[in-house]
Enzyme design. Sequence first.
Site, mmCIF file in Angstrom:
data_model
loop_
_atom_site.group_PDB
_atom_site.id
_atom_site.type_symbol
_atom_site.label_atom_id
_atom_site.label_comp_id
_atom_site.label_asym_id
_atom_site.label_seq_id
_atom_site.Cartn_x
_atom_site.Cartn_y
_atom_site.Cartn_z
ATOM 1 N N HIS A 345 0.857 -1.193 0.000
ATOM 2 C CA HIS A 345 0.000 0.000 0.000
ATOM 3 C C HIS A 345 0.894 1.243 0.000
ATOM 4 O O HIS A 345 1.799 1.385 0.818
ATOM 5 C CB HIS A 345 -0.941 0.014 1.208
ATOM 6 C CG HIS A 345 -2.002 1.054 1.096
ATOM 7 N ND1 HIS A 345 -3.202 0.817 0.449
ATOM 8 C CD2 HIS A 345 -2.032 2.345 1.481
ATOM 9 C CE1 HIS A 345 -3.925 1.922 0.466
ATOM 10 N NE2 HIS A 345 -3.242 2.871 1.088
ATOM 11 N N ALA A 346 0.622 2.170 -0.935
ATOM 12 C CA ALA A 346 1.517 3.306 -1.154
ATOM 13 C C ALA A 346 1.607 4.201 0.086
ATOM 14 O O ALA A 346 0.615 4.446 0.762
ATOM 15 C CB ALA A 346 1.011 4.132 -2.331
ATOM 16 N N HIS A 375 -0.361 11.814 -5.762
ATOM 17 C CA HIS A 375 -0.853 11.871 -4.381
ATOM 18 C C HIS A 375 0.325 11.717 -3.407
ATOM 19 O O HIS A 375 0.470 12.507 -2.458
ATOM 20 C CB HIS A 375 -1.880 10.747 -4.188
ATOM 21 C CG HIS A 375 -2.399 10.620 -2.803
ATOM 22 N ND1 HIS A 375 -3.587 11.188 -2.400
ATOM 23 C CD2 HIS A 375 -1.904 9.990 -1.710
ATOM 24 C CE1 HIS A 375 -3.792 10.916 -1.122
ATOM 25 N NE2 HIS A 375 -2.791 10.182 -0.681
ATOM 26 N N GLU A 376 1.155 10.736 -3.665
ATOM 27 C CA GLU A 376 2.262 10.448 -2.737
ATOM 28 C C GLU A 376 3.318 11.550 -2.763
ATOM 29 O O GLU A 376 3.806 11.962 -1.722
ATOM 30 C CB GLU A 376 2.905 9.089 -3.056
ATOM 31 C CG GLU A 376 1.981 7.898 -2.860
ATOM 32 C CD GLU A 376 1.384 7.816 -1.467
ATOM 33 O OE1 GLU A 376 2.066 8.209 -0.496
ATOM 34 O OE2 GLU A 376 0.225 7.388 -1.328
ATOM 35 N N HIS A 379 2.440 14.314 -0.572
ATOM 36 C CA HIS A 379 2.771 14.138 0.855
ATOM 37 C C HIS A 379 4.219 14.570 1.121
ATOM 38 O O HIS A 379 4.496 15.270 2.095
ATOM 39 C CB HIS A 379 2.635 12.666 1.249
ATOM 40 C CG HIS A 379 1.213 12.199 1.452
ATOM 41 N ND1 HIS A 379 0.310 12.857 2.255
ATOM 42 C CD2 HIS A 379 0.554 11.110 0.982
ATOM 43 C CE1 HIS A 379 -0.845 12.184 2.270
ATOM 44 N NE2 HIS A 379 -0.728 11.136 1.494
ATOM 45 N N GLU A 403 -3.805 14.823 2.644
ATOM 46 C CA GLU A 403 -4.268 13.943 1.571
ATOM 47 C C GLU A 403 -4.678 14.707 0.319
ATOM 48 O O GLU A 403 -4.862 14.123 -0.748
ATOM 49 C CB GLU A 403 -5.448 13.081 2.059
ATOM 50 C CG GLU A 403 -5.133 12.205 3.257
ATOM 51 C CD GLU A 403 -3.990 11.234 3.029
ATOM 52 O OE1 GLU A 403 -3.721 10.886 1.868
ATOM 53 O OE2 GLU A 403 -3.344 10.839 4.029
ATOM 54 N N TRP A 475 -21.046 -2.906 9.178
ATOM 55 C CA TRP A 475 -20.254 -2.461 8.013
ATOM 56 C C TRP A 475 -21.131 -2.451 6.761
ATOM 57 O O TRP A 475 -21.201 -1.470 6.024
ATOM 58 C CB TRP A 475 -19.054 -3.394 7.857
ATOM 59 C CG TRP A 475 -18.242 -3.227 6.597
ATOM 60 C CD1 TRP A 475 -18.257 -4.043 5.507
ATOM 61 C CD2 TRP A 475 -17.275 -2.200 6.319
ATOM 62 N NE1 TRP A 475 -17.360 -3.600 4.561
ATOM 63 C CE2 TRP A 475 -16.747 -2.467 5.024
ATOM 64 C CE3 TRP A 475 -16.806 -1.088 7.021
ATOM 65 C CZ2 TRP A 475 -15.771 -1.659 4.438
ATOM 66 C CZ3 TRP A 475 -15.829 -0.283 6.428
ATOM 67 C CH2 TRP A 475 -15.328 -0.568 5.156
ATOM 68 N N ARG A 479 -22.392 0.488 4.212
ATOM 69 C CA ARG A 479 -22.068 0.402 2.782
ATOM 70 C C ARG A 479 -23.347 0.562 1.949
ATOM 71 O O ARG A 479 -23.358 1.248 0.926
ATOM 72 C CB ARG A 479 -21.436 -0.955 2.470
ATOM 73 C CG ARG A 479 -20.089 -1.178 3.130
ATOM 74 C CD ARG A 479 -18.947 -0.730 2.267
ATOM 75 N NE ARG A 479 -18.483 -1.793 1.407
ATOM 76 C CZ ARG A 479 -17.783 -1.596 0.284
ATOM 77 N NH1 ARG A 479 -17.505 -0.374 -0.115
ATOM 78 N NH2 ARG A 479 -17.382 -2.612 -0.447
ATOM 79 N N HIS A 503 -6.739 0.346 5.625
ATOM 80 C CA HIS A 503 -6.731 1.325 6.715
ATOM 81 C C HIS A 503 -7.318 0.796 8.019
ATOM 82 O O HIS A 503 -7.104 1.401 9.061
ATOM 83 C CB HIS A 503 -7.452 2.597 6.253
ATOM 84 C CG HIS A 503 -6.829 3.188 5.015
ATOM 85 N ND1 HIS A 503 -6.936 2.581 3.776
ATOM 86 C CD2 HIS A 503 -6.075 4.289 4.836
ATOM 87 C CE1 HIS A 503 -6.273 3.300 2.880
ATOM 88 N NE2 HIS A 503 -5.740 4.342 3.495
ATOM 89 N N ARG A 512 -9.981 11.620 6.758
ATOM 90 C CA ARG A 512 -9.047 12.492 6.051
ATOM 91 C C ARG A 512 -9.278 12.483 4.523
ATOM 92 O O ARG A 512 -9.129 13.500 3.864
ATOM 93 C CB ARG A 512 -7.613 12.056 6.351
ATOM 94 C CG ARG A 512 -7.322 10.622 5.974
ATOM 95 C CD ARG A 512 -5.919 10.176 6.410
ATOM 96 N NE ARG A 512 -5.760 10.264 7.856
ATOM 97 C CZ ARG A 512 -4.620 9.998 8.488
ATOM 98 N NH1 ARG A 512 -3.542 9.649 7.809
ATOM 99 N NH2 ARG A 512 -4.535 10.088 9.797
ATOM 100 N N TYR A 513 -9.640 11.312 3.998
ATOM 101 C CA TYR A 513 -9.802 11.228 2.536
ATOM 102 C C TYR A 513 -11.118 11.860 2.100
ATOM 103 O O TYR A 513 -11.215 12.418 1.013
ATOM 104 C CB TYR A 513 -9.728 9.775 2.059
ATOM 105 C CG TYR A 513 -8.446 9.088 2.458
ATOM 106 C CD1 TYR A 513 -7.227 9.428 1.866
ATOM 107 C CD2 TYR A 513 -8.438 8.110 3.449
ATOM 108 C CE1 TYR A 513 -6.047 8.803 2.249
ATOM 109 C CE2 TYR A 513 -7.256 7.488 3.831
ATOM 110 C CZ TYR A 513 -6.070 7.837 3.233
ATOM 111 O OH TYR A 513 -4.892 7.231 3.612
HETATM 112 O O1 X8Z Z 1 -4.525 5.222 1.094
HETATM 113 C C1 X8Z Z 1 -4.490 6.052 0.209
HETATM 114 C C2 X8Z Z 1 -3.143 6.544 -0.305
HETATM 115 C C3 X8Z Z 1 -2.126 6.594 0.758
HETATM 116 S S1 X8Z Z 1 -2.433 7.835 1.936
HETATM 117 C C4 X8Z Z 1 -2.635 5.628 -1.388
HETATM 118 N N1 X8Z Z 1 -5.643 6.479 -0.381
HETATM 119 C C5 X8Z Z 1 -6.939 6.010 0.057
HETATM 120 C C6 X8Z Z 1 -7.155 4.557 -0.300
HETATM 121 O O2 X8Z Z 1 -6.353 3.991 -1.055
HETATM 122 O O3 X8Z Z 1 -8.117 3.962 0.187
HETATM 123 C C7 X8Z Z 1 -5.742 7.479 -1.431
HETATM 124 C C8 X8Z Z 1 -7.192 7.497 -1.810
HETATM 125 C C9 X8Z Z 1 -7.932 6.879 -0.658
HETATM 126 ZN ZN ZN Z 2 -2.238 9.762 1.227
#
Ligand code: X8Z
Ligand code: ZN
Length: 604
Positions: A345-346, A375-376, A379, A403, A475, A479, A503, A512-513
């Site tokens: 996961h990035a 996106h990265e 950061h 974000e 959940w 949804r 997450h 946050r997103y």
């Molecule tokens: O987790 C992320 C990034 C890293 S902060 C890749 N994002 C969320 C996800 O993947 O669920 C970006 C969009 C939403």
């Molecule tokens: Zn991010």
Amino acid sequence: MTSRFSCAYLLLPLFTVLISCGGPGDAGIQPTNLASASDFLVNAEERLEENEEYESRVDWVRANFITYDTNWLSSRANAQTKRLSVELANGTKRFLEIDLPDDMRRKMNKLRLDLTLPAPRGDNAARELSDIESRLASMYSTGKGTYRGASRPLVELEDLMRTVRDPDELLEMWTNWREVSPPMADEYTRMVEIANEGARELGFKDLGHMWRSKYDMDADEFAALSDTLWMQVKPLYDALHCYVRGELAQEYGSDVVDPQGAIPAHLLGNMWAQQWANVFPIVAPADADPGYDITELLVGNGYEADQMFRTADDFFVSLGFEPMPETFWERSLFTKPEDREVVCHASAWSLDGEDDIRIKMCTKVNGDDFQTVHHEIGHNIYQRAYKDQSVVYREGANDGFHEAVGDMIALSITPEYLRQIGLLNRVPDASKDIGLLLQSALDKIAFLPFGLLVDKWRWQVFSGELTPETYNEGWWKLREDYQGVKAPVQRTADHFDPGAKYHVPNNTPYMRYFLAHILQFQFHRTACEVAGWDGPLHRCSIYGNKEVGARFDAMLQMGSSRPWQEALEAFTGSPEIDATAIIDYYAPLMEWLGEKNAGQQCGW
Ligand code: X8Z
Ligand code: ZN
């Protein structure tokens, strides 16, 4: 490592505040109290700074090389950090009733709110909690699913889900990946128990209350604000949902997609049905197809991961930011290694709070990852911009700002920009605007309810409204209620589907997103105004505009030293977060969807 802040440097401005603001409000500030508060903060900052670099490096090694031993080491380091943060958070309590200058009060609050999962005091809790965190994280990152019966890592499944259209194959990947999470459920339950206890010790009702308290406003006000924002954008989501469901029902037949019901979650081109742009080819209007596809442009032009990062870095450079340092290119991980387990996961890292910034990502050459690369890098740009702030302020104005930075830049990846950097030959004319907007909305608008509900679920878990027996049912209720998406097959209390989303086992807050998806449009609208753009917002690219870059950088440099409302005002001129920019952006699409949906029964 020695602290970059000497005591004299830090104390001097604080006493200046005391001397220079002798109004009635300051009469209660006792010099002895002030001196001890100041000593406390100086000491806290030094210890945090020293600890942070050590922990980051241990975590970096673990994330790049997951083994029994690196898990052990990182769990140790995290427990040590947790003990320190718990001690400091509890230490702020003795200054609660004391009048302090604003900046000192702010730092005290930051210390109290710092931890995502606080442990209660005592010898063993921090260790037990860190061990659980480490096990949950590993289960996720080393998990596998299957495609056509063969075991595959998540990145492969995600890539396949972009393009596979066979509902049975999609279902296999969808259900099989969710085998990763039932073993997490008991550990997750125990983790919630411990962290709730830690949050209560710090004066919060539960961990959800603590998470909601991080936004420079009352926790209930924040919850209400998130609902207000959602109500502003919901009509747009409902219209998009209605249109997409209709097209999917045509593609798959009404026995697979109920034209009046929730959409089965495996058909939307994404493992979590959180972004839908991959089903654009199915739902695209024939007369407004923009005629290009980013994945095809990248592949056709021979892009590899490294060049995707170079392109994103060049964008920030065009705004006046320094390029990423050489060490970024040497030390980052851009592709999945074959010979070991890594966290795919990035993520973007600042290892030393200065210039040692890096990204770790199992990049694929496709449109989704082109977005994520921006996106990265966003950061990292933010991390470097606030590096001269106190360690407690080295974070986003709020986590949604962090974000939003790279995403805001990615909104400038317009056809004209793609032409300028040599990826596209011909810019589609205005008759293709609906196609462009639809493609973008399938990511940005479709994401909104998902962005909201992940933490709605966790708030319910932390408050006890949901119990382990009802975790999964709760959940799917969220949804369905928010997203109008349903499980394609029966789920039971033995499943733990939230755990199949990064997450949750990794305890990264998600609101946050949601905030970022609103804020990035506010930033984009302001940026385009500063750039003097007077066309439609979705055709605006700020590429190359140094004035915008400088103004944006000024906000980023503030870190969290001031309430986020001030940071927002510094850039946009208004302290209010609101959804008018995202609504403006998609206004032509909203009108078009209204026409397309006329006579349809929308809703689920
Ligand atoms: O987790 C992320 C990034 C890293 S902060 C890749 N994002 C969320 C996800 O993947 O669920 C970006 C969009 C939403
Ligand atoms: Zn991010």
